[in-house]
Write a protein that holds these residues in place. Structure first.
Motif, PDB file in Angstrom:
ATOM      1  N   LEU A 326       0.821  -1.213   0.000  1.00  0.00           N
ATOM      2  CA  LEU A 326       0.000   0.000   0.000  1.00  0.00           C
ATOM      3  C   LEU A 326       0.855   1.262   0.000  1.00  0.00           C
ATOM      4  O   LEU A 326       0.385   2.334  -0.416  1.00  0.00           O
ATOM      5  N   ALA A 327       2.100   1.168   0.447  1.00  0.00           N
ATOM      6  CA  ALA A 327       2.995   2.332   0.439  1.00  0.00           C
ATOM      7  C   ALA A 327       3.281   2.813  -0.984  1.00  0.00           C
ATOM      8  O   ALA A 327       3.700   3.962  -1.179  1.00  0.00           O
ATOM      9  N   ARG A 328       3.051   1.952  -1.977  1.00  0.00           N
ATOM     10  CA  ARG A 328       3.295   2.329  -3.364  1.00  0.00           C
ATOM     11  C   ARG A 328       2.152   3.163  -3.951  1.00  0.00           C
ATOM     12  O   ARG A 328       2.276   3.687  -5.068  1.00  0.00           O
ATOM     13  N   ARG A 329       1.053   3.248  -3.216  1.00  0.00           N
ATOM     14  CA  ARG A 329      -0.076   4.024  -3.715  1.00  0.00           C
ATOM     15  C   ARG A 329       0.275   5.506  -3.781  1.00  0.00           C
ATOM     16  O   ARG A 329       1.134   5.996  -3.050  1.00  0.00           O
ATOM     17  N   LYS A 330      -0.400   6.206  -4.653  1.00  0.00           N
ATOM     18  CA  LYS A 330      -0.193   7.642  -4.801  1.00  0.00           C
ATOM     19  C   LYS A 330      -0.448   8.338  -3.473  1.00  0.00           C
ATOM     20  O   LYS A 330      -1.442   8.045  -2.792  1.00  0.00           O
ATOM     21  N   PRO A 331       0.440   9.235  -3.037  1.00  0.00           N
ATOM     22  CA  PRO A 331       0.224   9.930  -1.758  1.00  0.00           C
ATOM     23  C   PRO A 331      -1.146  10.601  -1.710  1.00  0.00           C
ATOM     24  O   PRO A 331      -1.608  11.191  -2.691  1.00  0.00           O
ATOM     25  N   GLY A 332      -1.791  10.481  -0.547  1.00  0.00           N
ATOM     26  CA  GLY A 332      -3.088  11.103  -0.350  1.00  0.00           C
ATOM     27  C   GLY A 332      -4.262  10.293  -0.834  1.00  0.00           C
ATOM     28  O   GLY A 332      -5.410  10.761  -0.753  1.00  0.00           O
ATOM     29  N   THR A 333      -4.032   9.069  -1.313  1.00  0.00           N
ATOM     30  CA  THR A 333      -5.153   8.238  -1.761  1.00  0.00           C
ATOM     31  C   THR A 333      -5.490   7.139  -0.755  1.00  0.00           C
ATOM     32  O   THR A 333      -6.414   6.364  -0.987  1.00  0.00           O
ATOM     33  N   THR A 334      -4.735   7.065   0.333  1.00  0.00           N
ATOM     34  CA  THR A 334      -5.013   6.098   1.402  1.00  0.00           C
ATOM     35  C   THR A 334      -5.223   6.861   2.699  1.00  0.00           C
ATOM     36  O   THR A 334      -4.436   7.758   3.033  1.00  0.00           O
ATOM     37  N   ALA A 335      -6.282   6.525   3.421  1.00  0.00           N
ATOM     38  CA  ALA A 335      -6.576   7.164   4.705  1.00  0.00           C
ATOM     39  C   ALA A 335      -6.758   6.098   5.774  1.00  0.00           C
ATOM     40  O   ALA A 335      -7.346   5.040   5.508  1.00  0.00           O
ATOM     41  N   VAL A 336      -6.251   6.370   6.966  1.00  0.00           N
ATOM     42  CA  VAL A 336      -6.454   5.500   8.127  1.00  0.00           C
ATOM     43  C   VAL A 336      -7.018   6.359   9.244  1.00  0.00           C
ATOM     44  O   VAL A 336      -6.393   7.337   9.666  1.00  0.00           O
ATOM     45  N   LEU A 337      -8.215   6.001   9.713  1.00  0.00           N
ATOM     46  CA  LEU A 337      -8.849   6.691  10.835  1.00  0.00           C
ATOM     47  C   LEU A 337      -8.926   5.725  12.004  1.00  0.00           C
ATOM     48  O   LEU A 337      -9.434   4.612  11.866  1.00  0.00           O
TER      49      LEU A 337
END
Length: 395
Positions: A326-337
């Motif tokens: 998941l670190a390879r995803r474009k910055p700002g497209t993954t959120a953790v709440l």
């Protein structure tokens, strides 16, 4: 006569051999019967309530079901080789397509306070009940692991008249176990998921946070299936207080906490229903969610087997290899709440273990919200404001 004499009046050695043989045959027969009784042959598909319990209920009884069949618009039942899947799809056809994945012991009802406001903002919503939960059937002879849940998602997406696949086709919101499933799905199909929102996600829970006895009971296979199912069902029926009484409270003076804080696997189910850190009485919706767990124990034959298999095989722990992807995803497209008072998905553990796997705060939208593990329906607006911000939706 000599032959008959040998058969019935032979030497002591022959009689001893006969006794041993009889004992062996009897023992094997008893063990076989015990195995059939305690480790029964598994069904391919365990039918859900829509095909077993609901048809036997009166309209008044159906109206009392904590999670009714018409909980959301756009209901359909998708027939698959694994059994039927309950799916809801509604909202503008040209809106952002948002797939919701719920937790281990509940149904998609727990995501109502997130899904409905997004629908009102113009999103196309799809919710479904995981196998063995809600109104979905339960595969009875397969492990409830990432392979099964990813397959279920693909079946659900394929059942739509709209295109839910392709490049950047969907956004996924996963809660608890659903967060762990969503993370693994997005790592497997990175091109398909435009945005990934993980609400108190499983996957990186430290194994030592569960009690040793609980891990042994569920993972070892020592306890026969029927006995373990009976114990699990009995445990899930216990009052909430017994599940959370051992939880350490945060003292006002920052004094050392007492208690081990170890989780029982059944606590996972209960914490999805009611906030153990809240001193106030459960809200009406929390009571409904907990009521659904009790209802499922009585009216969904596949619920307990699905829960037990999920505990054993689902992406709850040690999913680091998926999260690294998941670190390879474009910055700002993954959120953790994460919930501030969550004793299951512990904030400090995830900051130390999960955040670096995702590439740090420069790569992932990382936020702490009020509430405990069930914050998606106790503090829904607090979670929603971060989703709005991530997706650029006007509040």
């Amino acid at each position: 006569m000599e032959t008959v004499s040998r058969c019935f009046g032979g030497p002591a050695e022959s009689r001893s051999t006969a006794v041993v043989a009889t004992t062996v045959v009897t023992t094997v027969a008893l063990l076989s019967l015990a195995r059939l009784a305690l480790w029964p042959k598994k069904q391919a598909v365990i039918l859900g309530p829509l095909r077993t319990s609901i048809p036997r209920l009166s309209k008044a009884e159906i109206d009392e079901v904590p999670y009714p069949p018409g909980a959301f618009p756009g209901a359909r039942d998708v027939s698959t080789p694994y059994g039927d899947i309950r799916v809801y799809e509604f909202g503008p056809e040209d809106g952002r397509k948002v797939l919701f994945i719920h937790g281990i012991s509940t149904s998609c009802m727990t995501l109502k306070d997130i899904a409905m406001p997004l629908f009102e903002k113009g999103c196309r919503i799809m919710l479904f009940d995981l196998f063995g939960r809600g109104f979905s059937d339960a595969p009875g002879d397969l492990p409830y692991d990432t392979r099964l849940f990813v397959s279920q998602i693909l079946l659900v997406l394929a059942s739509s008249p709209l295109a839910w696949t392709g490049d950047n086709a969907i956004s996924i919101v996963g809660y608890s176990l659903g967060g762990g499933i969503a993370a693994n799905f997005a790592a497997t199909f990175p091109h398909m998921v435009e945005s990934l929102v993980l609400l108190a996600p499983s996957g990186i829970i430290r194994p030592e946070n569960f009690g040793r006895a609980s891990r042994l009971i569920f993972a070892s296979g020592i306890i026969p299936e029927r006995i373990l199912a009976w114990l699990t069902k009995r445990r899930l029926r216990q009052p909430l207080a017994t599940a959370v009484s051992k939880k350490p409270r945060a003292p006002a003076d920052n004094a050392p906490q007492s208690g081990t804080g170890k989780e029982d696997y059944a606590d996972v189910a209960i914490q999805e229903a009611v906030d153990p850190a809240d001193e106030k009485p459960p809200t009406p919706f929390e009571q409904r969610v907990l009521g659904y767990v009790h209802w499922a124990l009585d009216f969904h034959d596949g619920f307990v087997p699905a829960f037990m298999s999920t505990i054993r095989y689902a992406p709850l722990l040690e999913q680091h290899h998926y999260w690294r992807q998941l670190a390879r995803r474009k910055p700002g497209t993954t959120a953790v709440l994460l919930g501030r008072d969550d004793t299951l998905i512990q904030l400090d553990d995830y900051v130390e273990d999960a955040l670096p796997l995702l590439g740090g705060k420069d790569n992932v939208y990382w936020q702490v919200v009020p509430g405990s593990h069930n914050f998606p329906f106790t503090h829904g607006p607090d979670a929603l404001k971060h989703i709005y911000k991530l997706w650029g939706i006007e509040q």
